[in-house]
Design an enzyme around this catalytic site. Structure first.
Site, mmCIF file in Angstrom:
data_model
loop_
_atom_site.group_PDB
_atom_site.id
_atom_site.type_symbol
_atom_site.label_atom_id
_atom_site.label_comp_id
_atom_site.label_asym_id
_atom_site.label_seq_id
_atom_site.Cartn_x
_atom_site.Cartn_y
_atom_site.Cartn_z
ATOM 1 N N GLY A 46 0.842 -1.203 0.000
ATOM 2 C CA GLY A 46 0.000 0.000 0.000
ATOM 3 C C GLY A 46 0.874 1.250 0.000
ATOM 4 C CE LYS A 77 4.139 6.097 13.799
ATOM 5 N NZ LYS A 77 2.771 5.898 13.543
ATOM 6 C CD GLU A 82 0.183 11.712 13.912
ATOM 7 O OE1 GLU A 82 1.347 11.348 13.711
ATOM 8 O OE2 GLU A 82 -0.796 11.080 13.459
ATOM 9 C CE1 TYR A 83 -4.364 9.817 16.834
ATOM 10 C CE2 TYR A 83 -6.250 9.706 18.289
ATOM 11 C CZ TYR A 83 -5.492 9.156 17.283
ATOM 12 O OH TYR A 83 -5.866 7.964 16.736
HETATM 13 O O1 6PG Z 1 3.362 9.057 12.088
HETATM 14 C C1 6PG Z 1 2.712 8.886 11.068
HETATM 15 O O2 6PG Z 1 3.199 8.783 9.939
HETATM 16 C C2 6PG Z 1 1.223 8.778 11.205
HETATM 17 O O3 6PG Z 1 0.854 8.862 12.544
HETATM 18 C C3 6PG Z 1 0.746 7.468 10.627
HETATM 19 O O4 6PG Z 1 1.177 6.409 11.433
HETATM 20 C C4 6PG Z 1 -0.736 7.404 10.331
HETATM 21 O O5 6PG Z 1 -1.098 8.407 9.447
HETATM 22 C C5 6PG Z 1 -1.542 7.381 11.608
HETATM 23 O O6 6PG Z 1 -1.614 6.070 12.043
HETATM 24 C C6 6PG Z 1 -2.948 7.891 11.520
HETATM 25 O O7 6PG Z 1 -3.513 7.664 12.773
HETATM 26 P P1 6PG Z 1 -5.033 7.924 13.105
HETATM 27 O O8 6PG Z 1 -5.820 7.228 12.016
HETATM 28 O O9 6PG Z 1 -5.238 7.308 14.426
HETATM 29 O O10 6PG Z 1 -5.194 9.414 13.056
#
Ligand code: 6PG
Length: 324
Positions: A9, A189, A196-197
């Site tokens: 993917g 991670k 990130e959230y």
């Molecule tokens: O670090 C990253 O490259 C992102 O975090 C990646 O791992 C992915 O885009 C997330 O898993 C989305 O996470 P959610 O669907 O929970 O927002």
């Protein structure tokens, strides 16, 4: 070095491309034969089943599984494990739950196989920019895979070196760490994604306040018609809140400040929930990360039952009528 990749993917396919462009070789398999054919065109060796895939790997074998967390990863890892020999390595590079890694690693270790969990950040930009990797597993296996990790990682690039890090493990400043034993990579991670959230939610709320600065609820002299695209842009230049997420925000706002292409429904794939579970297990307060996760849940509902109950209580004690 040769790497086998299952799952071609957005992430798996580009990881293979970055390796091929930098002198590595790859054996690839995906349920979709077109995805396999595309990478064969780019120099990979294609496989048409997991059995064929494993048979084409050089010994000791290295198979990277890049599939959605949960059943797809579980089933594939276990099937490949059944086809491998002692000292072979299986890498789970998806967003798996770290406790699943610990369990799977123990099962594979009993067969003499290595299991390496790699939290991989960078998304669709990783092909060009490189991937930030948080790795868990046996030192022997992680060290053996170093040529792969060092190629996939961003490297020093233009990021200024952190003062005081001389003599430390150089891998971190190249964009990858061996975080600890099995599960440690995905644990780090997971928390990365919890953060990130929180960061995303902070930007989202701030820009919402800016966007509504012209609200008719405000006294006229205190209303501001702000160009929020320009605010995002100026904050990218030397401000304390500059970041890659802000860069992406500025790009989105430059395209369409009203964000009409989006419904406002925000999904989550598990990492934020697991981060909060970890916070609870450790008894660590995580106010912002909790609020950010709940904001996503909220985004999927209109008026909730809880909102109606609030209105009912306001009506009860104060006679406040909310319009239906
Ligand atoms: O670090 C990253 O490259 C992102 O975090 C990646 O791992 C992915 O885009 C997330 O898993 C989305 O996470 P959610 O669907 O929970 O927002």
């Amino acid at each position: 070095m040769q790497l086998g990749m299952v799952g071609l993917g957005r992430m798996g396919g580009n990881i293979v491309r970055r390796l091929l462009r930098n002198g590595h070789t790859a054996v690839v398999f995906d349920q979709d034969p077109k995805a396999v054919a595309a990478l064969v065109q780019e120099g990979a060796v294609g496989a048409d089943s997991l059995e064929d895939f494993v048979s084409k790997l050089e010994v000791p074998r290295t198979a990277w599984v890049m599939l959605p967390a949960g059943d797809p990863t579980e089933v594939t890892v276990m099937k490949i494990a059944g086809l491998m020999q002692p000292d072979d390595v299986i890498i789970d590079g998806g967003n798996s739950f770290y406790k699943d890694d610990i369990r799977r690693a123990a099962a594979l270790n009993e067969k003499g196989l290595h299991y390496v969990d790699v939290g991989t950040s960078g998304g669709v930009w990783g092909l060009e920019r490189g991937y930030c990797m948080m790795i868990g597993g046996h030192k022997e296996a992680v060290d053996r895979l170093d040529p792969i990790f060092s190629t996939l990682a961003p490297g020093l690039g233009e990021v200024p070196r952190t003062p005081g890090r001389d003599g430390r493990d150089p891998r971190a400043e190249h964009g990858y760490i061996h975080a600890g034993p099995s599960g440690a990579g995905h644990f780090v991670k997971m928390v990365h994604n919890g953060i990130e959230y929180g960061l995303m939610q902070a930007y989202a709320e701030g820009f919402d306040i800016l966007k509504h600065a012209n609200s008719t609820e405000l006294p006229e002299a205190q209303r501001f018609d702000l160009n929020i695209g320009d605010v995002a842009e100026v904050w990218r230049r030397g401000s304390v809140v500059s970041s890659w997420l802000l860069d992406l925000t500025a790009t989105a706002l430059a395209g369409d400040e009203n964000l009409d292409a989006f419904s406002g429904h925000v999904a989550d794939s598990g990492e934020g929930r697991w981060t909060l579970n970890a916070a609870i297990e450790e008894a660590v307060p995580a106010h912002v990360l909790s609020a950010a996760l709940y904001a996503r849940f909220r985004s999927r509902q209109g008026a909730t039952y809880a909102d109606k109950l609030l209105s009912a209580m306001r009506k009860g004690f104060g006679g406040h009528q909310e319009p239906k």
